[in-house]
Design an enzyme around this catalytic site. Structure first.
Site, PDB file in Angstrom:
ATOM      1  N   GLU A  59       9.323  17.473   3.709  1.00 25.70           N
ATOM      2  CA  GLU A  59       8.143  18.064   4.342  1.00 25.70           C
ATOM      3  C   GLU A  59       8.201  19.589   4.321  1.00 25.70           C
ATOM      4  O   GLU A  59       7.180  20.252   4.144  1.00 25.70           O
ATOM      5  CB  GLU A  59       7.998  17.561   5.781  1.00 25.70           C
ATOM      6  CG  GLU A  59       7.513  16.138   5.908  1.00 25.70           C
ATOM      7  CD  GLU A  59       6.186  15.913   5.215  1.00 25.70           C
ATOM      8  OE1 GLU A  59       5.233  16.685   5.448  1.00 25.70           O
ATOM      9  OE2 GLU A  59       6.106  14.950   4.420  1.00 25.70           O
ATOM     10  N   HIS A  90      -0.926  20.883   1.199  1.00 25.12           N
ATOM     11  CA  HIS A  90       0.349  20.236   1.522  1.00 25.12           C
ATOM     12  C   HIS A  90       0.467  18.897   0.792  1.00 25.12           C
ATOM     13  O   HIS A  90       1.520  18.591   0.205  1.00 25.12           O
ATOM     14  CB  HIS A  90       0.422  20.032   3.040  1.00 25.12           C
ATOM     15  CG  HIS A  90       1.616  19.252   3.500  1.00 25.12           C
ATOM     16  ND1 HIS A  90       2.784  19.849   3.940  1.00 25.12           N
ATOM     17  CD2 HIS A  90       1.826  17.907   3.607  1.00 25.12           C
ATOM     18  CE1 HIS A  90       3.647  18.918   4.288  1.00 25.12           C
ATOM     19  NE2 HIS A  90       3.089  17.731   4.103  1.00 25.12           N
ATOM     20  N   GLU A  91      -0.590  18.103   0.803  1.00 21.68           N
ATOM     21  CA  GLU A  91      -0.550  16.795   0.148  1.00 21.68           C
ATOM     22  C   GLU A  91      -0.480  16.926  -1.369  1.00 21.68           C
ATOM     23  O   GLU A  91       0.237  16.170  -2.035  1.00 21.68           O
ATOM     24  CB  GLU A  91      -1.772  15.958   0.557  1.00 21.68           C
ATOM     25  CG  GLU A  91      -1.888  15.676   2.046  1.00 21.68           C
ATOM     26  CD  GLU A  91      -0.650  15.043   2.636  1.00 21.68           C
ATOM     27  OE1 GLU A  91       0.067  14.318   1.907  1.00 21.68           O
ATOM     28  OE2 GLU A  91      -0.389  15.263   3.831  1.00 21.68           O
TER      29      GLU A  91
END
Length: 292
Positions: free
Chosen positions: A224, A149-150
């Site tokens: 996100e 995700h990062e």
């Protein structure tokens, strides 16, 4: 996660207030003539100041993250524990899969919270940092999902797009703060008007910056979902969902004191509270991934 946005907003407010103080002292950007505001000049002045502040914040983001969070950067060729080496290898493997040519710095910061963040001025000058609490709490698959995700945030260029948005917000913050300060100073005695104007600029700029951060936070929540999709592509949908469920289980266990510190972190906030969060509701994130 939320640390990335918190650091960007905090650094931006600090930089903008500093620029505002300096420009209020120096005779730069004369947008008041014959006691009246020249709005075109003020808007141009505000845009220069706003985008300068945003890009200065971006340039400082990696350094500020290391300093404020006490991040220990892990050198690939340095002495590393098996866990640290595995962390570096995972980030680099995911980065290569995302098409990033220069590997991000990888770091750990000493905190019991379950959190991670990516920051940096560009894809080639980025940092992925995780808390010690995350490594101690999550299993291997969940950690990989979080890291994916990062890395997706870096690959998507989210820090740059967030900076451009912050520049627009800053422009309006400077513009309206100086109009409001000018109006307030008109009610002061002539000899006190310059001092009132100076103080009012700082006060209004801080207040409007906080309001403007709501726009940045809203955009962060939108991005996100894209990072979740990117993480699912890199690590696999099952690992990404597992990571989010692990985060959900953690937040459900957080006691009241810790919850009060979680304003800008992963959360299950809904309604009005969601306005002040950098992340959408975890249930909604999981639902969207399951439907992917």
């Amino acid at each position: 996660m939320g640390k990335r946005i918190f650091l960007l907003i905090a650094t931006n407010i600090l930089v903008m207030v500093t620029i505002g103080i300096v420009l209020s002292i120096l005779p730069i950007g004369n947008y008041i003539q014959d006691g009246q505001i020249q709005f075109t000049s003020l808007l141009a002045f505000s845009a220069v100041v706003g985008f300068t502040g945003a890009f200065m914040s971006l340039a400082m983001s990696r350094w500020m993250a290391k300093m404020m969070m006490g991040v220990k950067v892990l050198k690939e060729d340095g002495p590393l524990s098996p866990m640290e080496r595995q962390l570096v290898e995972k980030v680099h493997r995911l980065s290569r899969a995302a098409g990033i040519t220069k590997m991000p710095e990888v770091g750990i910061y000493n905190s019991p919270e379950v959190n991670a963040f990516a920051t940096g001025p560009s894809k080639n000058r980025s940092l992925v940092a995780v808390s010690a609490g995350l490594l101690q709490t999550m299993d291997d698959d969940a950690v990989e999902g979080v890291l994916a995700h990062e890395v997706a945030h870096i690959a998507n260029g989210d820090m740059v797009t967030m900076t451009l948005l912050q520049g627009v917000v800053n422009t309006f913050v400077v513009f309206f703060a100086r109009i409001a300060a000018w109006i307030v100073s008109r009610f002061a005695r002539e000899d006190l008007a310059p001092i009132v104007h100076f103080i009012a600029i700082i006060v209004f700029q801080i207040a409007f910056s906080i309001l403007g951060s709501l726009v940045v936070l809203a955009y962060s929540r939108y991005r996100e979902f894209h990072a979740d999709n990117g993480g699912a592509d890199l690590a696999g949908k099952d690992k990404m969902i597992h990571a989010l469920r692990s985060l959900q289980n953690y937040t459900n266990r957080v006691d009241g004191e810790q919850a009060s510190l979680a304003t800008l972190k992963i959360n299950n906030k809904k309604g009005t509270n969601l306005l002040f969060s950098s992340h959408p509701d975890l249930n909604e994130r999981i639902r969207r991934l399951e439907a992917k």
